[in-house]
Design an enzyme around this catalytic site. Sequence first.
Site, PDB file in Angstrom:
ATOM      1  N   LYS A  10     -10.446  -4.254  -6.604  1.00  0.00           N
ATOM      2  CA  LYS A  10     -11.108  -4.799  -5.414  1.00  0.00           C
ATOM      3  C   LYS A  10     -12.471  -5.349  -5.813  1.00  0.00           C
ATOM      4  O   LYS A  10     -13.080  -4.923  -6.804  1.00  0.00           O
ATOM      5  CB  LYS A  10     -11.277  -3.755  -4.300  1.00  0.00           C
ATOM      6  CG  LYS A  10     -12.168  -2.533  -4.634  1.00  0.00           C
ATOM      7  CD  LYS A  10     -13.658  -2.762  -4.513  1.00  0.00           C
ATOM      8  CE  LYS A  10     -14.455  -1.520  -4.907  1.00  0.00           C
ATOM      9  NZ  LYS A  10     -15.839  -1.789  -5.272  1.00  0.00           N
ATOM     10  N   ASP A 131     -13.521   4.890  -1.798  1.00  0.00           N
ATOM     11  CA  ASP A 131     -12.861   3.603  -2.008  1.00  0.00           C
ATOM     12  C   ASP A 131     -11.337   3.689  -1.909  1.00  0.00           C
ATOM     13  O   ASP A 131     -10.668   2.667  -1.959  1.00  0.00           O
ATOM     14  CB  ASP A 131     -13.200   3.048  -3.408  1.00  0.00           C
ATOM     15  CG  ASP A 131     -14.551   2.345  -3.428  1.00  0.00           C
ATOM     16  OD1 ASP A 131     -15.103   2.085  -2.339  1.00  0.00           O
ATOM     17  OD2 ASP A 131     -15.042   2.063  -4.537  1.00  0.00           O
TER      18      ASP A 131
HETATM   19  P1  ATP Z   1     -15.834   2.796  -7.847  1.00  0.00           P
HETATM   20  O1  ATP Z   1     -16.285   1.404  -7.612  1.00  0.00           O
HETATM   21  O2  ATP Z   1     -14.703   3.250  -6.973  1.00  0.00           O
HETATM   22  O3  ATP Z   1     -16.899   3.820  -7.953  1.00  0.00           O
HETATM   23  P2  ATP Z   1     -15.433   2.094 -10.606  1.00  0.00           P
HETATM   24  O4  ATP Z   1     -14.548   0.916 -10.618  1.00  0.00           O
HETATM   25  O5  ATP Z   1     -16.875   1.869 -10.866  1.00  0.00           O
HETATM   26  O6  ATP Z   1     -15.185   2.861  -9.261  1.00  0.00           O
HETATM   27  P3  ATP Z   1     -13.431   3.565 -12.009  1.00  0.00           P
HETATM   28  O7  ATP Z   1     -12.857   2.610 -13.000  1.00  0.00           O
HETATM   29  O8  ATP Z   1     -12.633   3.856 -10.802  1.00  0.00           O
HETATM   30  O9  ATP Z   1     -14.908   3.129 -11.624  1.00  0.00           O
HETATM   31  O10 ATP Z   1     -13.726   4.905 -12.824  1.00  0.00           O
HETATM   32  C1  ATP Z   1     -14.813   5.769 -12.638  1.00  0.00           C
HETATM   33  C2  ATP Z   1     -14.533   7.021 -13.494  1.00  0.00           C
HETATM   34  O11 ATP Z   1     -13.396   7.694 -12.952  1.00  0.00           O
HETATM   35  C3  ATP Z   1     -14.173   6.705 -14.929  1.00  0.00           C
HETATM   36  O12 ATP Z   1     -15.299   6.773 -15.757  1.00  0.00           O
HETATM   37  C4  ATP Z   1     -13.126   7.744 -15.310  1.00  0.00           C
HETATM   38  O13 ATP Z   1     -13.700   8.824 -16.001  1.00  0.00           O
HETATM   39  C5  ATP Z   1     -12.627   8.315 -13.985  1.00  0.00           C
HETATM   40  N1  ATP Z   1     -11.204   8.023 -13.741  1.00  0.00           N
HETATM   41  C6  ATP Z   1     -10.300   8.894 -13.287  1.00  0.00           C
HETATM   42  N2  ATP Z   1      -9.119   8.308 -13.114  1.00  0.00           N
HETATM   43  C7  ATP Z   1      -9.238   7.028 -13.456  1.00  0.00           C
HETATM   44  C8  ATP Z   1      -8.333   5.926 -13.487  1.00  0.00           C
HETATM   45  N3  ATP Z   1      -7.042   6.035 -13.127  1.00  0.00           N
HETATM   46  N4  ATP Z   1      -8.823   4.721 -13.895  1.00  0.00           N
HETATM   47  C9  ATP Z   1     -10.125   4.608 -14.251  1.00  0.00           C
HETATM   48  N5  ATP Z   1     -11.004   5.627 -14.260  1.00  0.00           N
HETATM   49  C10 ATP Z   1     -10.586   6.829 -13.853  1.00  0.00           C
END
Ligand code: ATP
Length: 296
Positions: A10, A131
């Site tokens: 997203k 989210d």
């Molecule tokens: P958001 O914007 O929802 O905060 P983001 O995109 O910045 O998320 P994600 O890629 O969702 O961050 O990951 C944040 C942390 O969650 C990662 O550093 C990882 O340790 C943990 N994590 C747990 N499950 C997953 C997954 N399936 N994919 C990615 N990261 C994951």
Amino acid sequence: MRLRALAPAKVNLCLLLGGARGDGRHELVTLFESLSLFDTLTLQTLSAGSADVVLCPGVEGENLAGRALAALRARGWGGPPVAVTIDKRIPVAGGMAGGSADAAATLRLAMAIAPGRAEEVDAIAAGLGSDVPAQLLPGVSIGTGAGDLVERVEPLAPHALVVVPSRLELPTASVYEEADRLGLARPGDSLQARAAELYAALSPGAVLPDSLVVNDLQPAAISLCPEVGSALEAVKRAGAEQALVSGSGPTVVGIWWGGDASLRASAAAASLAGRFPGAAAAGPVDAGAAMPELID
Ligand code: ATP
């Protein structure tokens, strides 16, 4: 039985930040859009007595998809044991909600093999993270509350995007702390006034005006990761009509509007890819792209 589901990333086309709430999360008004940048999840049913397992090469530690399965089991979901394999394409800790998208896709897959009550699934999604609810039914939506109270919105006018990932990761919590340090939260009346402008702008097929393509977390992401500012400049120089940080960053997104937007975004992505590896064009997707399919 094996099923596959795509988990779209997203982008927050608009993210208005309010003050911290009693639960430590911040009040938000945000416009989510799902993009054609996907993780792919494969669910394999296992024999009775096996334990659920999640395999996600490239992501260490407890996986949000595993937490989604555990939450389903805790609420009595009666599906067979499963192995979920995640092929990651969404930048990790990039502000594109990859983990949330994977958790939501896991819930869709689980419901495809053994139905549960929709209210239970909604409650599980909300419990997994702010989210996750918006990712249950990918598309365009407005999130209020902490971003977890979701209302569907009609698709916008034709547009295309370029996603510029960073080689760095930005933990979401650090970006919110930095936003607090910088005093970025809007007072309640300003948040409500801007939210009203956003709602008013969202007729079906709308082009978002520049004044609404804003991310209040952007200064915090740039403060922690100055490379974000360089990527924003580069995306604008590559012709983007609008550019902003996605969520808590550090991924940057450029936006082009109009019938030829995807051609122009693709050309810009090609020109950016040398300096920003992984820069790629993407477009909006709706829930149909993300529904589970039976493989065998
Ligand atoms: P958001 O914007 O929802 O905060 P983001 O995109 O910045 O998320 P994600 O890629 O969702 O961050 O990951 C944040 C942390 O969650 C990662 O550093 C990882 O340790 C943990 N994590 C747990 N499950 C997953 C997954 N399936 N994919 C990615 N990261 C994951």
